[in-house]
Design a protein around this motif. Sequence first.
Motif, PDB file in Angstrom:
ATOM      1  N   GLY A  27     -13.176   8.075  -6.009  1.00  0.00           N
ATOM      2  CA  GLY A  27     -12.422   8.880  -5.044  1.00  0.00           C
ATOM      3  C   GLY A  27     -11.422   9.834  -5.660  1.00  0.00           C
ATOM      4  N   THR A  28     -10.678  10.454  -4.761  1.00  0.00           N
ATOM      5  CA  THR A  28      -9.710  11.497  -5.140  1.00  0.00           C
ATOM      6  C   THR A  28      -8.345  11.147  -4.557  1.00  0.00           C
ATOM      7  OG1 THR A  28     -11.411  13.189  -5.272  1.00  0.00           O
ATOM      8  CG2 THR A  28      -9.168  13.964  -4.843  1.00  0.00           C
ATOM      9  N   GLY A  29      -7.303  11.536  -5.284  1.00  0.00           N
ATOM     10  CA  GLY A  29      -5.942  11.312  -4.790  1.00  0.00           C
ATOM     11  C   GLY A  29      -5.173  10.425  -5.760  1.00  0.00           C
ATOM     12  N   SER A  30      -3.898  10.232  -5.477  1.00  0.00           N
ATOM     13  CA  SER A  30      -3.050   9.508  -6.428  1.00  0.00           C
ATOM     14  C   SER A  30      -3.432   8.026  -6.534  1.00  0.00           C
ATOM     15  CB  SER A  30      -1.578   9.657  -6.028  1.00  0.00           C
ATOM     16  OG  SER A  30      -1.386   9.207  -4.704  1.00  0.00           O
ATOM     17  N   THR A  31      -3.881   7.411  -5.440  1.00  0.00           N
ATOM     18  CA  THR A  31      -4.269   5.999  -5.505  1.00  0.00           C
ATOM     19  C   THR A  31      -5.595   5.856  -6.258  1.00  0.00           C
ATOM     20  OG1 THR A  31      -3.285   5.863  -3.294  1.00  0.00           O
ATOM     21  CG2 THR A  31      -4.368   3.893  -4.110  1.00  0.00           C
ATOM     22  N   ALA A  32      -6.533   6.739  -5.946  1.00  0.00           N
ATOM     23  CA  ALA A  32      -7.818   6.717  -6.658  1.00  0.00           C
ATOM     24  C   ALA A  32      -7.595   6.970  -8.152  1.00  0.00           C
ATOM     25  CB  ALA A  32      -8.764   7.758  -6.065  1.00  0.00           C
ATOM     26  N   ILE A  82     -14.975   3.595  -4.371  1.00  0.00           N
ATOM     27  CA  ILE A  82     -13.566   3.209  -4.236  1.00  0.00           C
ATOM     28  C   ILE A  82     -12.788   4.503  -4.003  1.00  0.00           C
ATOM     29  CG2 ILE A  82     -11.568   2.126  -5.328  1.00  0.00           C
ATOM     30  CD1 ILE A  82     -13.722   0.107  -5.322  1.00  0.00           C
ATOM     31  N   ASP A  83     -12.023   4.543  -2.915  1.00  0.00           N
ATOM     32  CA  ASP A  83     -11.304   5.784  -2.595  1.00  0.00           C
ATOM     33  C   ASP A  83     -10.024   5.457  -1.827  1.00  0.00           C
ATOM     34  OD1 ASP A  83     -10.717   8.481  -2.343  1.00  0.00           O
ATOM     35  OD2 ASP A  83     -12.609   9.020  -1.374  1.00  0.00           O
ATOM     36  N   GLY A  84      -9.116   6.385  -1.814  1.00  0.00           N
ATOM     37  CA  GLY A  84      -7.891   6.245  -1.031  1.00  0.00           C
ATOM     38  C   GLY A  84      -8.105   6.743   0.387  1.00  0.00           C
ATOM     39  N   ALA A  85      -7.031   6.769   1.176  1.00  0.00           N
ATOM     40  CA  ALA A  85      -7.099   7.292   2.540  1.00  0.00           C
ATOM     41  C   ALA A  85      -5.713   7.740   2.969  1.00  0.00           C
ATOM     42  CB  ALA A  85      -7.623   6.228   3.497  1.00  0.00           C
ATOM     43  N   ASP A  86      -5.683   8.604   3.953  1.00  0.00           N
ATOM     44  CA  ASP A  86      -4.397   9.057   4.498  1.00  0.00           C
ATOM     45  C   ASP A  86      -3.954   8.169   5.650  1.00  0.00           C
ATOM     46  OD1 ASP A  86      -4.080  11.424   2.805  1.00  0.00           O
ATOM     47  OD2 ASP A  86      -5.954  12.004   3.760  1.00  0.00           O
ATOM     48  N   GLU A  87      -4.914   7.690   6.432  1.00  0.00           N
ATOM     49  CA  GLU A  87      -4.639   6.703   7.483  1.00  0.00           C
ATOM     50  C   GLU A  87      -5.841   5.769   7.596  1.00  0.00           C
ATOM     51  OE1 GLU A  87      -1.616   8.827  10.717  1.00  0.00           O
ATOM     52  OE2 GLU A  87      -3.744   8.681  11.216  1.00  0.00           O
ATOM     53  N   LYS A  96      -9.139  11.067   6.084  1.00  0.00           N
ATOM     54  CA  LYS A  96      -9.112  11.425   4.677  1.00  0.00           C
ATOM     55  C   LYS A  96      -9.092  12.945   4.553  1.00  0.00           C
ATOM     56  CE  LYS A  96     -11.603   9.511   1.578  1.00  0.00           C
ATOM     57  NZ  LYS A  96     -10.434   9.597   0.685  1.00  0.00           N
ATOM     58  N   GLY A  97      -8.792  13.391   3.340  1.00  0.00           N
ATOM     59  CA  GLY A  97      -8.823  14.828   3.088  1.00  0.00           C
ATOM     60  C   GLY A  97      -7.467  15.433   2.815  1.00  0.00           C
ATOM     61  N   GLY A  98      -6.444  14.557   2.740  1.00  0.00           N
ATOM     62  CA  GLY A  98      -5.123  15.071   2.388  1.00  0.00           C
ATOM     63  C   GLY A  98      -5.142  15.791   1.047  1.00  0.00           C
ATOM     64  N   GLY A  99      -6.034  15.352   0.170  1.00  0.00           N
ATOM     65  CA  GLY A  99      -6.177  15.996  -1.138  1.00  0.00           C
ATOM     66  C   GLY A  99      -7.235  17.092  -1.133  1.00  0.00           C
ATOM     67  N   GLY A 100      -7.854  17.316   0.020  1.00  0.00           N
ATOM     68  CA  GLY A 100      -8.804  18.426   0.154  1.00  0.00           C
ATOM     69  C   GLY A 100     -10.220  18.116  -0.305  1.00  0.00           C
ATOM     70  N   ALA A 101     -10.504  16.833  -0.585  1.00  0.00           N
ATOM     71  CA  ALA A 101     -11.828  16.513  -1.142  1.00  0.00           C
ATOM     72  C   ALA A 101     -12.755  15.855  -0.122  1.00  0.00           C
ATOM     73  CB  ALA A 101     -11.654  15.598  -2.355  1.00  0.00           C
ATOM     74  N   LEU A 102     -12.448  16.012   1.175  1.00  0.00           N
ATOM     75  CA  LEU A 102     -13.137  15.230   2.201  1.00  0.00           C
ATOM     76  C   LEU A 102     -14.645  15.392   2.222  1.00  0.00           C
ATOM     77  CD1 LEU A 102     -12.921  17.020   5.546  1.00  0.00           C
ATOM     78  CD2 LEU A 102     -11.379  17.713   3.756  1.00  0.00           C
ATOM     79  N   LEU A 103     -15.150  16.584   1.956  1.00  0.00           N
ATOM     80  CA  LEU A 103     -16.598  16.797   2.048  1.00  0.00           C
ATOM     81  C   LEU A 103     -17.320  15.967   0.991  1.00  0.00           C
ATOM     82  CD1 LEU A 103     -19.101  18.203   3.168  1.00  0.00           C
ATOM     83  CD2 LEU A 103     -18.598  20.149   1.660  1.00  0.00           C
ATOM     84  N   ARG A 104     -16.915  16.131  -0.264  1.00  0.00           N
ATOM     85  CA  ARG A 104     -17.578  15.348  -1.321  1.00  0.00           C
ATOM     86  C   ARG A 104     -17.304  13.860  -1.140  1.00  0.00           C
ATOM     87  NH1 ARG A 104     -17.268  19.023  -6.884  1.00  0.00           N
ATOM     88  NH2 ARG A 104     -17.997  20.945  -5.881  1.00  0.00           N
ATOM     89  N   GLU A 105     -16.097  13.531  -0.693  1.00  0.00           N
ATOM     90  CA  GLU A 105     -15.774  12.114  -0.485  1.00  0.00           C
ATOM     91  C   GLU A 105     -16.700  11.497   0.561  1.00  0.00           C
ATOM     92  OE1 GLU A 105     -10.998  12.011  -1.516  1.00  0.00           O
ATOM     93  OE2 GLU A 105     -11.616  12.572   0.486  1.00  0.00           O
ATOM     94  N   LYS A 106     -16.968  12.247   1.621  1.00  0.00           N
ATOM     95  CA  LYS A 106     -17.816  11.673   2.679  1.00  0.00           C
ATOM     96  C   LYS A 106     -19.265  11.586   2.223  1.00  0.00           C
ATOM     97  CE  LYS A 106     -16.654  12.402   7.094  1.00  0.00           C
ATOM     98  NZ  LYS A 106     -16.598  12.960   8.475  1.00  0.00           N
ATOM     99  N   SER A 122       1.647   1.338   4.285  1.00  0.00           N
ATOM    100  CA  SER A 122       2.139   2.398   5.181  1.00  0.00           C
ATOM    101  C   SER A 122       0.996   3.231   5.760  1.00  0.00           C
ATOM    102  CB  SER A 122       3.106   3.326   4.431  1.00  0.00           C
ATOM    103  OG  SER A 122       2.396   4.092   3.478  1.00  0.00           O
ATOM    104  N   LYS A 123      -0.186   3.161   5.136  1.00  0.00           N
ATOM    105  CA  LYS A 123      -1.323   3.949   5.634  1.00  0.00           C
ATOM    106  C   LYS A 123      -2.045   3.262   6.791  1.00  0.00           C
ATOM    107  CE  LYS A 123      -1.168   7.005   2.112  1.00  0.00           C
ATOM    108  NZ  LYS A 123      -2.201   7.231   1.126  1.00  0.00           N
ATOM    109  N   ASN A 124      -1.701   1.991   7.023  1.00  0.00           N
ATOM    110  CA  ASN A 124      -2.375   1.236   8.090  1.00  0.00           C
ATOM    111  C   ASN A 124      -1.737   1.582   9.438  1.00  0.00           C
ATOM    112  OD1 ASN A 124      -4.407  -0.891   8.452  1.00  0.00           O
ATOM    113  ND2 ASN A 124      -2.713  -1.979   9.410  1.00  0.00           N
TER     114      ASN A 124
HETATM  115  O1  LIG Z   1      -8.635  11.847   1.046  1.00  0.00           O
HETATM  116  C1  LIG Z   1      -8.075  12.018   0.002  1.00  0.00           C
HETATM  117  C2  LIG Z   1      -8.276  13.221  -0.820  1.00  0.00           C
HETATM  118  O2  LIG Z   1      -9.064  14.164  -0.164  1.00  0.00           O
HETATM  119  C3  LIG Z   1      -7.167  10.974  -0.526  1.00  0.00           C
HETATM  120  O3  LIG Z   1      -7.880   9.797  -0.680  1.00  0.00           O
HETATM  121  C4  LIG Z   1      -6.041  10.778   0.425  1.00  0.00           C
HETATM  122  O4  LIG Z   1      -5.392  12.016   0.617  1.00  0.00           O
HETATM  123  C5  LIG Z   1      -5.039   9.739  -0.073  1.00  0.00           C
HETATM  124  O5  LIG Z   1      -4.403  10.225  -1.220  1.00  0.00           O
HETATM  125  P1  LIG Z   1      -3.247   9.420  -1.920  1.00  0.00           P
HETATM  126  O6  LIG Z   1      -3.870   8.215  -2.536  1.00  0.00           O
HETATM  127  O7  LIG Z   1      -2.697  10.389  -2.951  1.00  0.00           O
HETATM  128  O8  LIG Z   1      -2.212   9.077  -0.878  1.00  0.00           O
END
Ligand SMILES: O=C(CO)[C@H](O)[C@H](O)COP(=O)(O)O
Length: 231
Positions: A27-32, A82-87, A96-106, A122-124
């Motif tokens: 996945g993409t993002g700080s948690t990934a 394995i990927d992160g999420a915004d909610e 998802k998609g806060g990091g802009g990678a939603l298309l490839r992520e899906k 906090s994302k739950n």
């Molecule tokens: O969907 C995403 C990127 O497109 C990320 O998984 C999402 O934005 C969560 O990011 P972070 O782990 O930095 O909070």
Amino acid sequence: MDARTLKIKAAAEALTYVKNGMRLGIGTGSTAEEFVRLLAEKVAAGLDVIGVPTSERTAALCQELGVRLTTLEETPVLDLTIDGADEIGPELALIKGGGGALLREKIVAAASAQMVVIADESKNVEVLGKFPLPIEVNRFGLAATKIAIEKAAAALDLSGSLTLRMTGGEAFVTDGGHLILDASFGRIPDTRALSNALHAIPGVVEHGLFLGLARVAILAGADGIRTRTQP
Ligand SMILES: O=C(CO)[C@H](O)[C@H](O)COP(=O)(O)O
């Protein structure tokens, strides 16, 4: 406990799902990215895995840290993403998609036998939508697509601003060359209806509602790790 420590804890728990020989979606993002760092340590210690990155950013980090990469063309069926999420909402529906990678992520999640989401507590949420929903759109016809999204949303009693995502004074451009409209609906009670309505709009490439994809969510909080599962 600070936010980074929680992300590392969730990422470490996700590593227990990774087995030798697996084909991974990464996945993409700080948690990934915390997951990639921990994965790279295991790889250096002998774990044999190969991964499909969900963004150029993740690909660069994997290359830097020595995680072997492949593509969905070469490896179209994956064992685990394995990927992160915004909610993370009811039934493990995600924004998802806060990091802009939603298309490839899906695309990568849909090609995987299992998707495990990692996040801090906090994302739950009970209802998705406080986090603005990213909608990836074609550049062509942007104004018309925006009107079509507003109409589709209004038909579902949803309203709120649709904001073109910007970065450094320019429109944000995804790895696929598209733009993102962030939709601040506040609450999205019927995620399936919105998903279907957005998919029916020609200029919409994809949206950040991930429905029926995640099977496990690993949530790190001050009291430890909690795992939510969806059969
Ligand atoms: O969907 C995403 C990127 O497109 C990320 O998984 C999402 O934005 C969560 O990011 P972070 O782990 O930095 O909070």
